[in-house]
Design a protein around this motif. Structure first.
Motif, PDB file in Angstrom:
ATOM      1  N   PHE A  40       0.819  -1.210   0.000  1.00  0.00           N
ATOM      2  CA  PHE A  40       0.000   0.000   0.000  1.00  0.00           C
ATOM      3  C   PHE A  40       0.852   1.260   0.000  1.00  0.00           C
ATOM      4  CE2 PHE A  40      -1.988   3.506   2.333  1.00  0.00           C
ATOM      5  CZ  PHE A  40      -3.048   3.767   1.474  1.00  0.00           C
ATOM      6  N   ALA A  41       1.894   1.305   0.788  1.00  0.00           N
ATOM      7  CA  ALA A  41       2.712   2.515   0.883  1.00  0.00           C
ATOM      8  C   ALA A  41       3.313   2.880  -0.465  1.00  0.00           C
ATOM      9  CB  ALA A  41       3.805   2.330   1.927  1.00  0.00           C
ATOM     10  N   ARG A  87      -6.907   3.433   2.856  1.00  0.00           N
ATOM     11  CA  ARG A  87      -6.760   1.980   2.795  1.00  0.00           C
ATOM     12  C   ARG A  87      -7.858   1.299   3.603  1.00  0.00           C
ATOM     13  NH1 ARG A  87      -1.363  -1.162   5.066  1.00  0.00           N
ATOM     14  NH2 ARG A  87      -1.570  -3.107   3.861  1.00  0.00           N
ATOM     15  N   LEU A  88      -8.486   0.283   2.985  1.00  0.00           N
ATOM     16  CA  LEU A  88      -9.514  -0.501   3.656  1.00  0.00           C
ATOM     17  C   LEU A  88      -9.323  -1.970   3.287  1.00  0.00           C
ATOM     18  CD1 LEU A  88     -12.731   1.667   3.031  1.00  0.00           C
ATOM     19  CD2 LEU A  88     -11.599   1.302   5.227  1.00  0.00           C
ATOM     20  N   ALA A  89     -10.009  -2.848   4.001  1.00  0.00           N
ATOM     21  CA  ALA A  89      -9.994  -4.276   3.675  1.00  0.00           C
ATOM     22  C   ALA A  89     -11.408  -4.820   3.804  1.00  0.00           C
ATOM     23  CB  ALA A  89      -9.055  -5.039   4.601  1.00  0.00           C
ATOM     24  N   VAL A 122      -8.344   2.372  -1.492  1.00  0.00           N
ATOM     25  CA  VAL A 122      -7.690   1.135  -1.919  1.00  0.00           C
ATOM     26  C   VAL A 122      -8.208   0.021  -1.019  1.00  0.00           C
ATOM     27  CG1 VAL A 122      -5.501  -0.023  -2.338  1.00  0.00           C
ATOM     28  CG2 VAL A 122      -5.675   2.456  -2.648  1.00  0.00           C
ATOM     29  N   ILE A 123      -8.928  -0.930  -1.633  1.00  0.00           N
ATOM     30  CA  ILE A 123      -9.639  -1.969  -0.878  1.00  0.00           C
ATOM     31  C   ILE A 123      -8.948  -3.311  -1.107  1.00  0.00           C
ATOM     32  CG2 ILE A 123     -11.860  -3.102  -0.517  1.00  0.00           C
ATOM     33  CD1 ILE A 123     -13.160  -0.571  -1.768  1.00  0.00           C
ATOM     34  N   VAL A 133      -9.755  -0.491  -6.413  1.00  0.00           N
ATOM     35  CA  VAL A 133      -9.673   0.954  -6.176  1.00  0.00           C
ATOM     36  C   VAL A 133     -11.055   1.538  -6.399  1.00  0.00           C
ATOM     37  CG1 VAL A 133      -8.773   3.138  -7.067  1.00  0.00           C
ATOM     38  CG2 VAL A 133      -7.238   1.201  -6.738  1.00  0.00           C
ATOM     39  N   PHE A 134     -11.585   2.180  -5.356  1.00  0.00           N
ATOM     40  CA  PHE A 134     -12.853   2.895  -5.483  1.00  0.00           C
ATOM     41  C   PHE A 134     -12.540   4.383  -5.543  1.00  0.00           C
ATOM     42  CE2 PHE A 134     -16.716   4.933  -3.746  1.00  0.00           C
ATOM     43  CZ  PHE A 134     -17.627   4.463  -4.675  1.00  0.00           C
TER      44      PHE A 134
END
Length: 482
Positions: A40-41, A87-89, A122-123, A133-134
């Motif tokens: 992610f970074a 960032r999400l999951a 970013v899921i 990506v939403f």
């Protein structure tokens, strides 16, 4: 100084807590193609690098004193990528249902107007290691074509190549003072009546021509002629999203066999899906549903400024016709008339008239309109919005990750709580549906009918019904009084 056009600014004035005016996109990525793998970074940092020189990503709104003119764009000197990329999951199992639930919630959140008007979520944890990506951008910043062009600044043709379109150099200039903004606004206010006079004559001529076309039966469908459905009322701020995939080659097969266009086939599929959906609920109107279809006028426009260069035409979807091939042929004929009618309208007419949208009164009118529930009291303007966005015929890579799905989502409005947008991508057609949750809670049932309708059309074509035989059958039916 970069002043918003009247049309761009109108999307700001139309916005309320229930009627959100951002456009969204669900981008499904395969991170296995990323050089060095996904993290992610590193992903966020690469996004930061690619958007730094793009004004659409780094500018914010600034209001004009007393609301005398449309706002201006100014460079955000405090731009911070961490305010925009999050960032999400997904909860396990991370399938399409979980993705739809999460993105529906995100779509119902307004953008912060104190910052550049976009967000990227970013899921992780989707469908066996894929990343989604939403993306959200305000309609004041992009339309369908300019949004696609912006995507090219973030994408490449190979995983390890630079973006397709490198950003152009832009001079940021000075940020105007309050007195300078006020002076320019006063000039605009005093010259506005003169500009209105110049628009009256061509508009009157257009009305005359439209009446003539209507008498000849060659006019596009008229607004305020749509039947009422359960999704044509006052909306709330809650959203529901559903996604589906269609095979582009199968659509082209139907197109070639019937002598129609891809757009005709897509609209006929949507009409069939909506017909079946409403019929199962005993809600099918006796007359056809009416869709607003946005049309890009970017190539024809004389205006150099403004993000939105669009017009619109109205299209009947043939929901009152049972036979799928007859519906398609009717659609093709009506679309031909609608396009000819639309071409007779100035490409800049919508943008010209939008210049007269007053910031204060326009916003107040929208809130009053919704508060009094007027969408439920006057004739229905249109039932829904349908957009068809041409996409790349080859694979694209987003930050090095291959794009497996690209689902655009437009706004919904009071009076029309359903939006269907389709986009082609590398041999597929991705269908994105967004609706007001209270107006159309079972949106999954609607989107699931799109592949079924395409299969029905393909099977009908396989029975060798040509456009000529359809017309012959219709003439025989009319002659017999059926």
């Amino acid at each position: 100084m970069d002043r918003l056009s009247g049309l761009d600014a109108s999307f700001l004035y139309l916005e309320t807590p229930a009627q959100l005016m951002h456009v969204c996109g669900v981008i499904v990525l395969d991170p296995s193609t990323m050089p060095g793998g996904y993290g992610f970074a590193a992903f966020r940092d690469e996004v930061d690098r690619r958007v730094r020189d793009l004004p659409e990503f780094t500018r914010r709104l600034r209001k004009v004193p007393l609301g005398l003119d449309h706002p201006i764009w100014v460079h955000d000197r405090h731009f911070d990528i961490d305010r925009h990329v999050h960032r999400l999951a997904l909860p396990s199992p991370g399938g399409r249902a979980e993705l739809a639930e999460l993105t529906s919630h995100l779509a119902g959140l307004p953008l912060d107007r104190s910052r550049p008007l976009w967000e990227m979520w970013v899921i992780e944890g989707y469908d066996d290691g894929k990343v989604v990506v939403f993306m959200k951008m305000h309609h004041a910043t992009v339309d369908g074509v300019s949004g696609s062009n912006l995507l090219f600044h973030l994408c490449s043709l190979e995983a390890d190549q630079p973006p397709i379109a490198e950003p152009e150099s832009h001079e940021r200039g000075h940020e105007p003072s309050q007195s300078e903004l006020l002076g320019r606004a006063l000039v605009t206010t005093f010259t506005r009546p003169l500009n209105a006079v110049r628009l009256v004559t061509p508009s009157a001529q257009l009305v005359t021509k439209t009446v003539g076309r209507a008498r000849a039966g060659t006019a596009m469908a008229a607004p305020f002629s749509a039947p009422r459905t359960s999704f044509n009322g006052t909306i709330t701020g809650h959203r529901v999203i559903a996604l589906a995939d269609l095979d582009l080659e199968e659509i082209r097969h139907v197109k070639n066999a019937t002598g129609t266009t891809v757009n005709d086939v897509v609209l006929a599929i949507a009409g069939g899906a909506l017909r079946a959906y409403l019929l199962d609920r005993d809600e099918l109107p006796s007359s056809s549903l009416l869709a607003t279809v946005p049309v890009s006028v970017r190539e024809e426009s004389r205006r150099s400024g403004g993000a939105n260069k669009v017009s619109a035409l109205f299209a009947k979807l043939g929901t009152d016709t049972e036979d799928p091939l007859e519906r398609l042929q009717d659609m093709a004929e009506r679309n031909k008339n609608a396009k000819e009618h639309h071409q007779a309208i100035s490409a800049d007419s919508l943008q010209d008239w939008a210049e007269f949208a007053a910031p204060r009164t326009f916003g107040l009118a929208v809130r009053t309109y919704a508060g009094l529930k007027l969408p439920e009291k006057h004739p229905v303007v249109h039932n829904l919005v349908i957009s068809n966005v041409p996409g790349p015929p080859v694979p694209l890579y987003f930050m090095g990750a291959r794009i497996d799905g690209l689902y655009p989502l437009g706004p919904v409005f009071h009076g029309a709580g359903l939006n269907i947008t389709v986009a082609s991508n590398n041999g597929q057609v991705h269908v994105g549906i967004i609706a007001c949750r209270e107006s159309l809670p079972d949106v999954d049932d609607l989107v699931d009918r799109f592949p079924v309708e395409l299969a029905t059309l393909t099977a009908a074509v396989g029975r060798k019904k040509s456009p000529a035989s359809i017309k012959q059958a219709r003439k025989k039916k009319a002659a017999s009084g059926g």
